[in-house]
Structure formats: structure tokens, C-alpha cells
Scaffold this active site. Structure first.
Site, PDB file in Angstrom:
ATOM      1  CB  THR A 189      -0.715  -0.253   1.026  1.00 20.21           C
ATOM      2  OG1 THR A 189      -0.349  -0.115   1.976  1.00 20.21           O
ATOM      3  CG2 THR A 189      -1.711  -1.160   1.614  1.00 20.21           C
ATOM      4  CE  LYS A 211       0.892  -3.301   2.935  1.00 20.34           C
ATOM      5  NZ  LYS A 211      -0.082  -2.341   3.919  1.00 20.34           N
ATOM      6  CB  THR A 249       3.316  -7.858  12.785  1.00 20.22           C
ATOM      7  OG1 THR A 249       3.302  -6.311  12.040  1.00 20.22           O
ATOM      8  CG2 THR A 249       4.023  -9.294  11.786  1.00 20.22           C
ATOM      9  CD  GLU A 285       2.925   5.246   6.568  1.00 21.23           C
ATOM     10  OE1 GLU A 285       2.064   5.059   5.657  1.00 21.23           O
ATOM     11  OE2 GLU A 285       2.544   6.416   7.531  1.00 21.23           O
ATOM     12  CG  ASN A 293       0.282   9.351   8.371  1.00 22.64           C
ATOM     13  OD1 ASN A 293      -0.206   7.990   7.820  1.00 22.64           O
ATOM     14  ND2 ASN A 293       2.042   9.186   8.423  1.00 22.64           N
ATOM     15  CB  THR A 299     -11.855  10.023   2.940  1.00 18.33           C
ATOM     16  OG1 THR A 299     -11.226   9.815   4.476  1.00 18.33           O
ATOM     17  CG2 THR A 299     -12.937   9.308   3.338  1.00 18.33           C
TER      18      THR A 299
END
Lengths: 386, 386
Positions: free
Chosen positions: A146, A168, A179, A257, A381, A386
Site C-alpha cells: 500500500t 508489507k 503484525t 513512513e 498522513n 477519504t
């Protein structure tokens, strides 16, 4: 580690393609074994879990699996009855096409929480494509990504056979007993009795020691499938399994990230492993510790703060020693304050930062692994998603 | 709320100046009562606490205080025996100069963790300056600040008398049973038996419901001093005390490092207040929820994730309802997805964001207050500070 084409344990094939969930990138992956394997899996403890999780638990309950199917882009979480039914439609079609019993397939979904899977698109795809299995596990590794920057694969030889692990994950990561999505394949024979405890040991000392942002995903799954074509001693296998899981977990933190640094926090001489682990997690999850790391700031005061707020940790602040790499920075006699400049250079010049906290309280040690908190994490983030 | 000059409860005077700890700004403050007051205080639960904390606990044990001294810029934490002795040197000098028994003075320090107080400078200052007490409580409010953007003062009339509250804090804030530095003064008479329980009730429903960054400070202190010149009913006083503490706690969140939004999270119909509070804290402490808020993203999936990872929370994901302001965004029938655009506008246009999570599980509600996670928070806390 061994060459690309020689990494696959005997008995496994792969598939990875674009089925229409994401806009362009691969979003549909399969792992298929040549027969029913002994298998075990551990799953997220998040109560708000994905629709795949209860299905997966049910399917692996008897210690057997033959295939794994992963859809990425939509997590199929908080989607209710419709989400559950969509998952069964996918399982049903794959079961027919591959002639594998539905209850021997482990499903996973990862991606945005909330929306339904675009089930029409997936159905059309499955009706119009033959699922040609190959040895290209990288297609599978790519299909499950992702926000990840890169595929994450680890492999090892053990006894007569091999272990291949694919994972991933790069955000929403503080695994709790399980996890992200991780699939570990081996051709070594493992009994149904041994396979879950062996996976549990490997997961506890690897995936369960990392934290990127203290957020526990709703879709975490680690599965181990053993095709049984080869043999090895179980001791040797456990060591190899631990090693592959640890390397995969590190791959996840390295792909965190927005992260610029990896921090290995070892808490030494605690009253228990649990206390050492909690103290380490309190340190690597502290926003103030993480931002200091990003700023190359040897701010050991924030380490002390995070240590002190750890729930249930027994220690005497007057006996604590804190070191960055080889450089002590805090102990009772305060003689190390001259190390500040060296430590600032150490943090600036290295990507892997080793922090040691010696509690001088008991005899138990534990290492946890985390990362810094950067502008980039906020950017990734806070982008409207959305 | 009442006018500037009429806010001071009878019997209290103030002092705030630059004594040489910070470069230029005020860093030394005093509150002094005209006689020994009934008093109570709650303190940080961080094990790595400041040298002032054990001294303060000892001094307030008998329910009496006459003065508060605050040094800001250096927290005097992790400074060992020398740090403790420095604190006593300060107390000793103030005790002589003001003719107040040392054990009736509550000391506090706030600022960088690690360094020793510049005790020579402070001693010289105290030896060469008379401490002229005045009614200017803003000098005191300014003298206790660190990374705060502004002074934070609240006041109310109650019965015949008044309550004045002064607080500092904007980072390293998730109070646990106590909070930041907050001083609440009243001229209402309160018995020694009542004063601690009344403070505890007010703190639990105010300071203990907020979190800026999940980091519990090493110096948190809330003290209440009652000079007893006036009377009011204890019910009336408790309500006023709750109101002042709540307003002060909100002032702290509003001054949160780098924050652009305040989020009020109400968790409804939980099995217990404790569970409702833990769920609320899990939501407002989630980096993914906080970055989504910063990005004006109505990402309710992250709310669901944070709810689901709450330790010990009992609920059925299928019965949960989530609303932003007046707009439902998630419930069993998924009919509210059309509200997404309205909610995005609601988040964009308002500074105060109200989030409601109804668990439909029990009967207990709790509200917690937090903020977003911005680039500015990372900037403030990654700047080289040691």
C-alpha cells in the site's frame, strides 16, 4: 542469503496482478501450494478488525492451509455483512478456479478502512482471467503493497530446504501479538503441533518488537505454510525462522513512513522481559523522543521522561545509565556530559542509532526497534485520503 | 468572568522577574499568602520526576502551605544530590527573606531536563534583590512559562469570594493524576479534610482528560491554596473549582505546540468511565488520527482503528456509531457516507472539532480533549535544544 531463482521453497507458486481495486498498481496476489500444508497464523488484536480476520482464524484453526489470497487498496474493515459476503465471493471463485477447498485458503485485505471492495470489478477480473501461477514471487510481493516504498522479501537455507518470507507494512504499525501482512513459506516438514508455537516464538522476538507510530493495524496477519518436501532439525529451523522474521520486521521499520533514522533501543537489567519491553516501547513511541531523533538532538532528558512514564516499570532513577552507541550520556556521576558533541555527530552520521538504557534493577534485557517522526510522516498522513 | 483588578482572592500577592536562568525572559515567580493556608496538591506519576516533586509532597503533607516558588528554564530533573541541594538553597533564602517557614513553601521547576540550575546566579539574584510582592499576578503567570505562547489565567466568583487559577504547559502533556504547573488560589475557607478530595475531583475531570502528545511531564504539579478569608457552600465551590480547572486545562490544549485544531472526543455508552476514557485517549493520542485532523481529513477509519486497539475496551464493532459534530459518519447501515463532504467542510471551517463515538454497550460517557499533529509540532520539537 542466496540467489533470486533459488530462493523458493519446493511446492509453492505465486501470482500478482492488477485486478481493479487500485487505479493502476498491482492489487491482487496469490500464494498456492502443490498440496495442503501444515500451517499456523497470528492475527491483529484490534477489536475493529478486518472481515478477513475471523475468516482466516476459522480456516487455519485445523492447522492446514493450501493458499493465500491478498487484495490491496481497500482493507475491507468496518464494512459489515456486505464486506463479509464480498470476501466469500472472492474465496468461492478462487476455490473453483484453483480446485482448492475454500477452507484451505487464507484471505487478507489491506488498504483504506471503510469502503467496500469493488466486488463487481474483482468478479469480472476473476471471470475473465486465468490465474497463471509462476515462480515470480516479486509479483506477489508487489501486489500486497500500500504506502510501502518497496517490496520486502527475505530468504534463508535451512537443513535440506529453504524459508522464504514476504511482508508489507510501513504505517499504522505497532503490532500486538501479530503484525502487518507477512507470509513465510518453507518446504521443511513441520508437525501440526509444532508449527504454531514455532511461529509464535519467531513473531514475539521480531514483529512484536517494532513500532513505527504506536497504531495497531486492523488487518495484521502473519502466516507460516510448510509444504513438507524437505527436512531439517526443528532447532535449526527455529533459528532460521527467527532470523527471517527479524529481517522482515527490520525491513518494515526501514520502510517506515517518512522515517530518516532507525533506532534500536535496548533496555538492560530490568526486573522482567515484559518491563524491559514496555520501557523500550515507551521510549520509541514518545513523540518527543522521535522528533528529537529527527532533529539529531542527543536529548537524553526526553529518554528519561519516557522511561519514567512507563506504566509499572520498577527502577531507581539514581542508578540508571543511558548511552548512545558507545557513548554514555547519563549516569549517577554526570561525568559524561562532555560526550554531547560526539553523540550529536554519531546521530547525524548514522542511519542506525543504538540506544542503551541500563536500569541496574534486575537481570532481564529486551530490544525494541523504532524510528523518528519527521515532517514527511505528517505530510504522508495528513494528505486528504477519504 | 470579572475585571482584571478584581480577580485576586483576598490574602494573596505575587512576584515574577528575570533571575538569570533563561537568557532574557522572566524565570522566577512567587505566590505568597498573608498567613498559612489550607492546601492540597497533586503531582506527576513519572518515576523520573523533578527534584521539587518529593520536596513538594513532603511540604504539603500536613495540608498547609503559605507560598509557592517557581523557577523556569531548567526543570531540575535527573540532577541527583546536587539538584536537591540547589532546591534547598533557594527555599532557604526565600524562607529567610519572606519570614515563612521552609516547610510551608511549595517549590516547582520547569524547563530542560538534565542540566543543573545556575545556582550561583540565582543566589546572587536573591542576595541583591528585595522580593517586592504586588497584585500583578500576570508577572507570576509569565515567569512560569517555557514553550508556551501566552499566559493562561482563569478566575471566577464563588459565594463571598473568588478563585484564581494560573497554569503553564503546552508540550510533554498527558497528565497522569496530576498535570503541568497549575496554581489555584481562593479566599474561601476550606477545611483540611475537604481540600484534597475537592482538588482531586476537579483535576480528574479537567487536567486528567487532556493530552497533547501522550508524554507525561516529569514536573507536573497542581496546587490549591485557600486563604479562608471568605465563605461559600462547598457544593458551590466544587462547581466553581471544576469550572476553573476545566477552563485552565482547555487553555493548555489551546496553546498546544504547533496545534491548529482542538478535538473534543466524547465516548458514549461504554461499560465504565475508565473504558470510555481509555478509548477517548487512544483516539486523541493516535498519530494517524492527529495527522488526519491536521489534514482536515474526515478519516473515520482511523478513529475505528484507534478505538479497536484500546486495551481492555469491550464493544461490538457492528453497533458502533461515529459522528463529527452533528454529522453521523459511521453506523451499521452505512447510510451516512454522503456526509463526507459536509464533514470535510466542518473540519476545515472550525477550530473546535467535536467527535462522538457511541459504543451502545453500557451507560457511561467520558470526554477527553486533544489536538492535531502538525509540521510545526515536529519543527518545535526537533530543533536542536541540548
Amino acid at each position: 542469503m542466496i540467489g533470486m531463482d533459488e530462493k523458493i521453497p519446493e511446492g509453492f507458486k505465486f501470482y500478482g496482478t492488477h485486478a481493479g481495486i487500485k487505479k493502476k498498481r498491482k492489487d491482487f496476489g496469490l500464494i498456492v501450494a502443490d498440496h495442503v500444508c501444515h500451517a499456523a497464523a497470528v492475527f491483529t488484536k484490534n477489536t475493529f478488525c478486518g472481515e478477513c480476520i475471523p475468516i482466516g482464524k476459522e480456516h487455519v484453526k485445523n492447522g492446514e492451509l493450501q493458499a493465500v489470497v491478498v487484495t490491496s487498496g481497500v482493507a475491507n474493515v468496518a464494512t459489515g455483512k456486505e464486506g463479509r459476503e464480498n470476501e466469500f465471493q472472492i474465496l468461492d471463485k478462487i476455490s473453483s478456479k484453483l480446485a482448492i477447498a475454500q477452507e484451505n485458503i487464507l484471505p487478507s485485505s489491506t488498504g483504506v478502512i471503510g469502503p467496500q471492495l469493488p466486488i463487481e470489478k474483482i468478479n469480472t477480473f476473476l471471470e475473465t482471467h486465468s490465474l497463471e501461477l509462476t515462480e515470480n514471487y516479486e509479483d506477489f510481493a508487489e501486489a500486497i503493497l500500500t504506502t510501502d516504498q518497496r517490496i520486502k522479501v527475505q530468504s534463508l537455507e535451512v537443513g535440506e530446504g529453504k524459508i522464504l518470507g514476504i511482508v508489507k507494512g510501513s504505517g499504522m504499525i505497532e503490532p500486538n501479538m501479530a503484525t502487518m501482512l507477512a507470509y513465510i513459506l518453507t518446504d521443511i516438514k513441520i508437525s501440526k503441533e509444532d508449527i504454531y508455537p514455532m511461529l509464535k516464538i519467531a513473531v514475539d522476538q521480531s514483529f512484536n518488537t517494532i513500532s513505527i507510530d504506536s497504531d495497531t493495524s486492523t488487518s495484521d496477519t502473519v502466516a507460516l505454510l510448510a509444504s513438507g518436501h524437505k527436512t531439517a532439525s526443528m532447532e535449526e529451523l527455529q533459528i532460521a525462522l527467527n532470523q527471517v522474521c527479524h529481517a522482515l520486521a527490520l525491513d518494515v521499520v526501514k520502510d517506515a513512513e517518512g522515517a530518516t533514522k532507525t533506532m534500536f533501543v535496548t533496555v538492560k537489567n530490568a526486573m522482567s522481559q515484559e518491563q524491559a519491553k514496555n520501557a523500550g516501547k515507551s521510549i520509541i513511541n514518545s513523540p518527543l523522543v522521535k522528533t528529537a531523533l529527527f532533529g539529531h538532538d542527543p536529548n537524553w532528558g526526553r529518554i528519561a521522561m519516557a522511561l519514567g512514564k512507563t506504566d509499572g516499570l520498577i527502577f531507581d532513577p539514581n542508578r540508571v545509565e543511558i548511552s548512545y552507541g558507545e557513548y554514555p550520556i547519563f549516569s549517577e556521576n554526570h561525568e559524561e556530559l562532555q560526550n554531547i558533541e560526539q553523540i550529536a555527530s554519531y546521530i547525524q552520521e548514522n542511519e542506525d542509532i543504538y540506544l542503551t538504557v541500563d536500569l541496574h534493577q534486575g537481570t532481564q534485557d529486551f530490544q525494541v526497534i523504532g524510528c523518528d517522526l519527521s515532517y514527511e510522516y505528517v505530510k504522508i498522513n495528513s494528505d486528504y485520503s477519504t
